[in-house]
Each structure stands twice: as C-alpha cells, then as structure tokens.
Design a protein around this motif. Structure first.
Motif, PDB file in Angstrom:
ATOM      1  N   ALA A 197      53.913  86.308 -38.527  1.00 36.40           N
ATOM      2  CA  ALA A 197      54.223  84.906 -38.251  1.00 36.40           C
ATOM      3  C   ALA A 197      55.712  84.699 -37.996  1.00 36.40           C
ATOM      4  O   ALA A 197      56.098  83.936 -37.102  1.00 36.40           O
ATOM      5  N   LEU A 198      56.560  85.371 -38.764  1.00 35.53           N
ATOM      6  CA  LEU A 198      58.000  85.197 -38.569  1.00 35.53           C
ATOM      7  C   LEU A 198      58.457  85.747 -37.215  1.00 35.53           C
ATOM      8  O   LEU A 198      59.414  85.242 -36.626  1.00 35.53           O
ATOM      9  N   ARG A 199      57.763  86.771 -36.725  1.00 35.29           N
ATOM     10  CA  ARG A 199      58.103  87.297 -35.402  1.00 35.29           C
ATOM     11  C   ARG A 199      57.701  86.295 -34.320  1.00 35.29           C
ATOM     12  O   ARG A 199      58.424  86.114 -33.331  1.00 35.29           O
ATOM     13  N   GLY A 237      59.714  77.192 -43.918  1.00 41.63           N
ATOM     14  CA  GLY A 237      58.447  77.114 -44.634  1.00 41.63           C
ATOM     15  C   GLY A 237      57.792  78.470 -44.812  1.00 41.63           C
ATOM     16  O   GLY A 237      57.289  78.801 -45.897  1.00 41.63           O
ATOM     17  N   LEU A 238      57.791  79.261 -43.765  1.00 44.74           N
ATOM     18  CA  LEU A 238      57.212  80.609 -43.854  1.00 44.74           C
ATOM     19  C   LEU A 238      57.967  81.470 -44.864  1.00 44.74           C
ATOM     20  O   LEU A 238      57.365  82.209 -45.641  1.00 44.74           O
ATOM     21  N   LYS A 239      59.288  81.373 -44.847  1.00 42.07           N
ATOM     22  CA  LYS A 239      60.099  82.176 -45.773  1.00 42.07           C
ATOM     23  C   LYS A 239      59.921  81.729 -47.225  1.00 42.07           C
ATOM     24  O   LYS A 239      60.165  82.509 -48.142  1.00 42.07           O
ATOM     25  N   GLN A 240      59.489  80.485 -47.402  1.00 40.12           N
ATOM     26  CA  GLN A 240      59.261  79.971 -48.753  1.00 40.12           C
ATOM     27  C   GLN A 240      57.826  80.164 -49.222  1.00 40.12           C
ATOM     28  O   GLN A 240      57.448  79.712 -50.294  1.00 40.12           O
ATOM     29  N   GLY A 241      57.019  80.840 -48.407  1.00 40.15           N
ATOM     30  CA  GLY A 241      55.676  81.218 -48.845  1.00 40.15           C
ATOM     31  C   GLY A 241      54.546  80.349 -48.353  1.00 40.15           C
ATOM     32  O   GLY A 241      53.420  80.443 -48.863  1.00 40.15           O
TER      33      GLY A 241
END
Length: 326
Positions: free
Chosen positions: A232-234, A303-307
């Motif tokens: 997702a981060l990519r 948001g993704l980095k925070q889970g």
C-alpha cells in the motif's frame, strides 16, 4: 586492486552485480580460500574484513572480500575511520573489497567522503514507477547486457509491464533471449504483448482513473493492486510522485511560464519533450484541483504508517480524490 561500494534497496540488482564481480575475480577451484563475507554492521568484523583484504590470494585468481550491510557510511568511529584510511589506498592489486548497504550513505561524514574517493560507487535503488524515462533506460541497458534486441515500442511496453521490478525484468529478458535466438531483427511490441504477461493494473493507471474522476474504476484498481500484493505504501508513493508532477507543471503553466526547460527542471523531468504528453493529461484540470490532492495523499500516507487497514483507507481517500475531479 578494486574497491566497490553498492548501496540501495534493489537486492536483486545488487546480487547480479556481485555475481559478475565474483565471476571476474575468483577462480572456482580456489573459491573457498579466496572469498570471504563479513558483517558490516559490526565494527570488529569490519576491521577483520579490511585486514583480510590485505592478505594475498591463495592459488589462482584474486581475492574477494564482501562486507555486507555496512553501516560506517552513516555512523563511523574515529578508530574505524583511521583503519579505513590506512587500508583502502594500499590494498594489493590481487584483492578486491566489495561493500554493500541498503541505507543511503551520509555524504557529510568523513568515512563516506573517503570511500567515494577510493571506491567505485553504484546506487541500486528501485526506480519510482512515474519515472517512465528511467524505466525505459533500464530496460535498454539490461537488454544490451543480455544481448536481447528490442525496438523502441517493445522497450516501452516491457517497461510498462514489469515496472521497477528488476528481478522480473531480468527473467523476462532471459525468456525473450531464448525466443529470439539467432534472429537479427529486434523484437517488436506485438511480440512482447504475446510473450510477456503484462499487469494491466498498476498505480499509474490508478492515478489516471482518479484524474478522470472515475471512482468506480479507481476503487476496482485499488482492489486489484492489493490482490496482487502490491504494498500500500508503494501505491501511495507512486500517487504522490505523479500528482506532484502534474501539480508542478499545471501551476507553472497557469503562472505564465512557457520555457519547457524551466518547467522540466522544477518538475524533475530529464526530457522536456515529455511535457507535451503531460500537458495533454492535465489539459482540462485546474491547478487548484491538483493542489488539493496533496494534503489528502499525505493524510493517506500518514494513516497507513500509523496502522490503518490498507484497503479501507485507500478506498476512502481515493474516493475523496475522485470527487475533486468530477
């Protein structure tokens, strides 16, 4: 004597380069005597590797010492720096020191500056998917290395199909080499379509669907990308890069800038001629619309980095983005 420093997150690319050095330096019969690996994250083993590099090879061929996951280009003690300065300039001609690291070296510190003076430095970082010119250049270079002849259309299509996956590019080109055989004519776009299983869904297509305000297509693409195990981060990194590129170009156009070279420089485009196609992509859009995408994308990344659950937050934010272009 040769000192090599390879860094970056493209593990396959580094592995291929390491294998080439091993083949050129080492005699297979004396491999166990003349090839050693060391843990570069520990100072004591780094010093052992430097000392081993000073040892002449046994038998035939040269000596290769591989210092893996080196950290001294980001954090180096005075003692280790002194050892580097004593060693790198006087390594025997028959010895080769290979240093690899995933993390980008800190160019400000003394150890990095000294290593850059004495080593052949190569970066092995995955090419961002939106840098289509760089992806095409890599296809061209790898095809030449493997002896595969491709015409321009074939190169472009292969670059689109494999993206920045260097392992898949290598595997596909090896397959194409067998197919081509001794045929002198380059492979064309039609043959690549038949032989390479192109992924029809990619993050750039997602950006295009959002740009057109096609929320249904965009949500479907999100699901297909995640089903293909695309991180997702990519996906978000590609979206941020693409929308930043569009935003910079549109804002400069609206400000009255007409110098393609100036626009290309600010947008990090190596080829100003590509602006013609990018202008067509954003022709009906307003700079204010594109500017509003960036906070949403940053919220998505945070948001993704925070889970946050990837599918839920991606779908929500993609719908918000599509609303901007309706």
């Amino acid at each position: 004597m040769a000192v090599y420093f390879f860094w970056g997150e493209d593990d396959f690319g580094i592995a291929q380069a390491v294998d080439q050095i091993k083949q050129s330096v080492l005699d297979p019969a004396w491999l166990s005597f003349n090839f050693q690996t060391y843990d570069g994250s520990k100072e004591e083993s780094t010093i052992e590797a430097l000392n081993e590099t000073m040892t002449p090879p046994f038998g035939m061929g040269g000596r290769l010492v591989w210092l893996q996951e080196a950290t001294f280009c980001n954090n180096c003690s005075e003692a280790l720096l002194t050892q580097l300065q004593r060693t790198l300039g006087v390594v025997p001609e028959s010895s080769h020191l290979l240093i690899t690291a995933r993390k980008k070296p800190d160019k400000r510190i003394k150890s990095t500056k000294f290593l850059q003076e004495h080593a052949k430095v190569r970066e092995f970082s995955p090419i961002p998917p939106w840098q289509t010119e760089a992806l095409a250049d890599r296809v061209r270079g790898t095809a030449q290395e493997l002896g595969v002849k491709l015409d321009r259309g074939a190169m472009e299509l292969l670059g689109e199909a494999v993206g920045n996956d260097s392992r898949r590019l290598w595997n596909e080109l090896e397959k194409l080499k067998v197919y081509q055989g001794d045929r002198p004519q380059p492979l064309n776009r039609h043959e690549i379509q038949k032989l390479v299983a192109a992924t029809s869904q990619n993050s750039l297509q997602l950006c295009g669907a959002i740009r057109e305000g096609k929320s249904g297509d965009a949500i479907q693409l999100v699901g297909e990308l995640l089903a293909q195990n695309e991180p997702a981060l990519r996906i978000v990194a590609t979206m941020i890069g693409q929308f930043r590129l569009w935003t910079v170009i549109k804002v400069m156009m609206e400000s009255g800038e007409r110098d393609d070279k100036a626009i290309a420089k600010l947008a990090d485009l190596r080829n100003p001629k590509r602006l013609y196609f990018l202008r067509k992509e954003i022709g009906r859009l307003r700079g204010q619309q594109l500017l509003k995408t960036l906070p949403i994308l940053l919220e998505l990344e945070a948001g993704l980095k925070q889970g946050a659950i990837a599918q839920e937050i991606l779908q929500t934010k993609v719908l918000e983005l599509c609303q901007l272009f309706r």
